[in-house]
Design a protein around this motif. Structure first.
Motif, PDB file in Angstrom:
ATOM      1  N   SER A  77       0.825  -1.205   0.000  1.00 55.86           N
ATOM      2  CA  SER A  77       0.000   0.000   0.000  1.00 55.86           C
ATOM      3  C   SER A  77       0.859   1.255   0.000  1.00 55.86           C
ATOM      4  O   SER A  77       1.987   1.255   0.501  1.00 55.86           O
ATOM      5  N   PHE A  78       0.286   2.315  -0.578  1.00 54.77           N
ATOM      6  CA  PHE A  78       0.944   3.625  -0.627  1.00 54.77           C
ATOM      7  C   PHE A  78       0.346   4.500   0.461  1.00 54.77           C
ATOM      8  O   PHE A  78      -0.333   5.479   0.184  1.00 54.77           O
ATOM      9  N   VAL A  79       0.579   4.086   1.699  1.00 54.46           N
ATOM     10  CA  VAL A  79       0.041   4.816   2.854  1.00 54.46           C
ATOM     11  C   VAL A  79       1.201   5.456   3.612  1.00 54.46           C
ATOM     12  O   VAL A  79       2.374   5.267   3.258  1.00 54.46           O
ATOM     13  N   SER A  80       0.858   6.197   4.670  1.00 56.23           N
ATOM     14  CA  SER A  80       1.907   6.860   5.432  1.00 56.23           C
ATOM     15  C   SER A  80       2.771   5.836   6.172  1.00 56.23           C
ATOM     16  O   SER A  80       2.262   5.077   7.004  1.00 56.23           O
ATOM     17  N   PRO A  81       4.088   5.817   5.906  1.00 58.01           N
ATOM     18  CA  PRO A  81       4.957   4.860   6.602  1.00 58.01           C
ATOM     19  C   PRO A  81       5.073   5.190   8.085  1.00 58.01           C
ATOM     20  O   PRO A  81       5.465   4.348   8.882  1.00 58.01           O
ATOM     21  N   LYS A  82       4.682   6.429   8.433  1.00 64.08           N
ATOM     22  CA  LYS A  82       4.695   6.800   9.849  1.00 64.08           C
ATOM     23  C   LYS A  82       3.655   5.971  10.617  1.00 64.08           C
ATOM     24  O   LYS A  82       3.890   5.541  11.732  1.00 64.08           O
ATOM     25  N   TRP A  83       2.493   5.729   9.962  1.00 62.74           N
ATOM     26  CA  TRP A  83       1.421   4.979  10.626  1.00 62.74           C
ATOM     27  C   TRP A  83       1.513   3.488  10.369  1.00 62.74           C
ATOM     28  O   TRP A  83       1.145   2.685  11.219  1.00 62.74           O
ATOM     29  N   VAL A  84       1.945   3.109   9.170  1.00 59.62           N
ATOM     30  CA  VAL A  84       2.012   1.670   8.832  1.00 59.62           C
ATOM     31  C   VAL A  84       3.408   1.386   8.265  1.00 59.62           C
ATOM     32  O   VAL A  84       3.599   1.259   7.050  1.00 59.62           O
ATOM     33  N   LEU A 108      -2.998  -0.688  -2.234  1.00 56.16           N
ATOM     34  CA  LEU A 108      -3.988   0.099  -1.495  1.00 56.16           C
ATOM     35  C   LEU A 108      -3.542   1.561  -1.491  1.00 56.16           C
ATOM     36  O   LEU A 108      -2.375   1.860  -1.227  1.00 56.16           O
ATOM     37  N   VAL A 109      -4.482   2.443  -1.783  1.00 57.43           N
ATOM     38  CA  VAL A 109      -4.176   3.879  -1.856  1.00 57.43           C
ATOM     39  C   VAL A 109      -5.188   4.633  -0.985  1.00 57.43           C
ATOM     40  O   VAL A 109      -6.389   4.551  -1.243  1.00 57.43           O
ATOM     41  N   PRO A 110      -4.730   5.389   0.040  1.00 60.56           N
ATOM     42  CA  PRO A 110      -5.698   6.023   0.936  1.00 60.56           C
ATOM     43  C   PRO A 110      -6.143   7.416   0.497  1.00 60.56           C
ATOM     44  O   PRO A 110      -7.168   7.905   0.947  1.00 60.56           O
ATOM     45  N   ASN A 111      -5.331   8.077  -0.346  1.00 65.34           N
ATOM     46  CA  ASN A 111      -5.606   9.491  -0.644  1.00 65.34           C
ATOM     47  C   ASN A 111      -4.861   9.917  -1.917  1.00 65.34           C
ATOM     48  O   ASN A 111      -4.137   9.118  -2.530  1.00 65.34           O
ATOM     49  N   GLN A 112      -5.024  11.217  -2.256  1.00 64.25           N
ATOM     50  CA  GLN A 112      -4.403  11.745  -3.478  1.00 64.25           C
ATOM     51  C   GLN A 112      -2.886  11.610  -3.426  1.00 64.25           C
ATOM     52  O   GLN A 112      -2.238  11.298  -4.421  1.00 64.25           O
ATOM     53  N   ARG A 113      -2.308  11.829  -2.235  1.00 64.55           N
ATOM     54  CA  ARG A 113      -0.849  11.725  -2.080  1.00 64.55           C
ATOM     55  C   ARG A 113      -0.354  10.327  -2.477  1.00 64.55           C
ATOM     56  O   ARG A 113       0.639  10.178  -3.197  1.00 64.55           O
TER      57      ARG A 113
END
Ligand code: HMG
Length: 357
Positions: A77-84, A108-113
């Motif tokens: 997933s392309f999520v924040s590595p700070k959280w996951v 998995l993509v959570p947002n535009q970023r």
């Protein structure tokens, strides 16, 4: 009690195996073909505590799953590595994977970023292909996710359900324009760890909104893994009022041991795509206590010899024995035993057969 001789025991096991594997695919009607989305490398690994799993291990996991016959796999997933933190190396995983044609390696993509990061990677690959032609794209699919309750959505996505849907609409539009197909998830479809029993009408509305935005399928997640078969049946009856069942998938965590029963209930209600996780890997960082998804091995075993046929890569099927090996291999890498009931049973049976020879 009569104890069978080792020879009779071996003959019995061979017969059981032959029976289990002998129903030819052609004997199954199209309406009983079941697709598996293997979520182990993403949903399975995202919640792992401790050291970050090396990219090479993730790559090997995905490649082995595909060799075993998997045709839909969530690679990260392309999520924040700070959280996951475990999903931090997903770009490298996509770059290093040897891609097989006909396989969807979704992320998995959570947002535009997250989408922007992915599109940049795809653009870089396209540029490279001008000199190094012919390789398939790094991915052709993203998954977006939203919950059925505001409280879970705020914990997981930092905004309300409505705000999430607005963001997802924009992400889906851009992704589709770039030729990516988009799969949607709805979390906490049965119960929410923060607000209790879920309103199934809310699940119906959110699933319907995702499809209207352009998702080709919506996976309904019992994120907490508390769902019972009769609740899954009631939830599906409500959701099906607005959403064609062909566009629904089932995603069941096994916290209370009901996941396989919930899979069978979903199939009996017409759902034909099931998310599963090799070795029963997983949990959700925002659902305290939730265990892994239903294990892929357990789903394959439960459906063997039934009216259902699990579709695999290139018209084949998914090899149960190989999945058992992969489930054990990755679990041992994580320092534990496979959580798959079937994985454990088959390993015990095989080791007994070997020692009694
Ligand atoms: C929710 C957000 C997007 C909110 O992101 P945000 O609104 O930007 O707020 P934030 O405070 O959480 O942001 C934290 C930092 O992450 C950055 N950031 C922000 N977005 C990204 C991104 N895409 N990629 C990389 N970095 C990102 C952002 O720029 C910021 O950087 P900083 O300013 O601190 O340096 C973020 O917190 C996040 O990525 N969280 C992780 C969500 C997640 O992965 N949840 C688990 C998966 S869902 C699931 O498991 C359920 C499912 C699908 O399996 C089905 C089921 O079982 O129900």
């Amino acid at each position: 009690m009569l104890t069978p001789s080792p020879v009779r025991l071996r003959a019995f096991r061979a017969l059981a195996r032959a029976r289990a594997y002998s129903v030819p695919a052609a004997a199954h009607s199209k309406k009983h073909i079941v697709n598996i989305v293997e979520v182990g490398p993403r949903d399975g690994l995202q919640n792992e505590k401790g050291a970050v799993i090396p990219v090479e291990t993730k790559v090997e996991l995905v490649e082995r799953l595909v060799r075993a016959g998997v045709s839909n796999v969530e690679a990260g997933s392309f999520v924040s590595p700070k959280w996951v933190p475990q999903m931090g190396g997903t770009a490298d995983v996509l770059k290093r994977l040897t891609k097989e044609r006909g396989v969807h390696y979704s992320v998995l993509v959570p947002n535009q970023r997250g989408l922007d990061d992915l599109l940049l990677l795809l653009a870089q690959q396209q540029q490279q292909q001008l000199t190094d032609s012919g390789s398939p794209p790094l991915t052709d699919e993203i998954s977006v996710f939203v919950a059925a309750t505001d409280r879970f959505n705020k914990a997981n996505l930092n905004c309300t359900v409505l705000e999430s849907l607005q963001k997802i609409a924009a992400v889906t539009e851009t992704a589709t324009k770039h030729g990516l197909r988009v799969r949607g998830y709805v979390s906490v479809v049965i119960a929410c760890p923060y607000s209790g029993a879920t309103d199934y009408d809310k699940v119906r509305e959110v699933a319907s909104a995702l499809l209207n935005m352009g998702c080709y399928e919506v996976s309904l997640g019992d994120t907490v893994g508390m769902g019972r078969p009769h609740e899954v049946a009631e939830m599906l009856d409500v959701v099906k009022r607005s959403v064609p069942v062909e566009q629904l998938a089932g995603h069941f965590h096994d916290t209370y041991g009901t996941a396989i029963a919930n899979v069978l209930t979903a199939l009996e209600h017409g759902v034909r795509t099931i998310d599963a996780s090799v070795g029963g890997l997983g949990g959700c960082p925002y659902s305290p206590g939730a265990t892994g998804n239903v294990s892929t091995e357990d789903v394959l075993y439960a459906l063997q010899g039934s009216k259902y046929h699990v579709a695999g890569r290139n018209g084949g099927t998914i090899n149960l024995e190989e999945m058992v090996d992969i489930g054990w291999w990755i679990s041992e890498k994580l320092g534990r035993e496979s959580a798959s009931r079937v994985g454990r049973a088959l390993r015990a049976r095989n080791s007994k057969t070997t020692t009694s020879k």
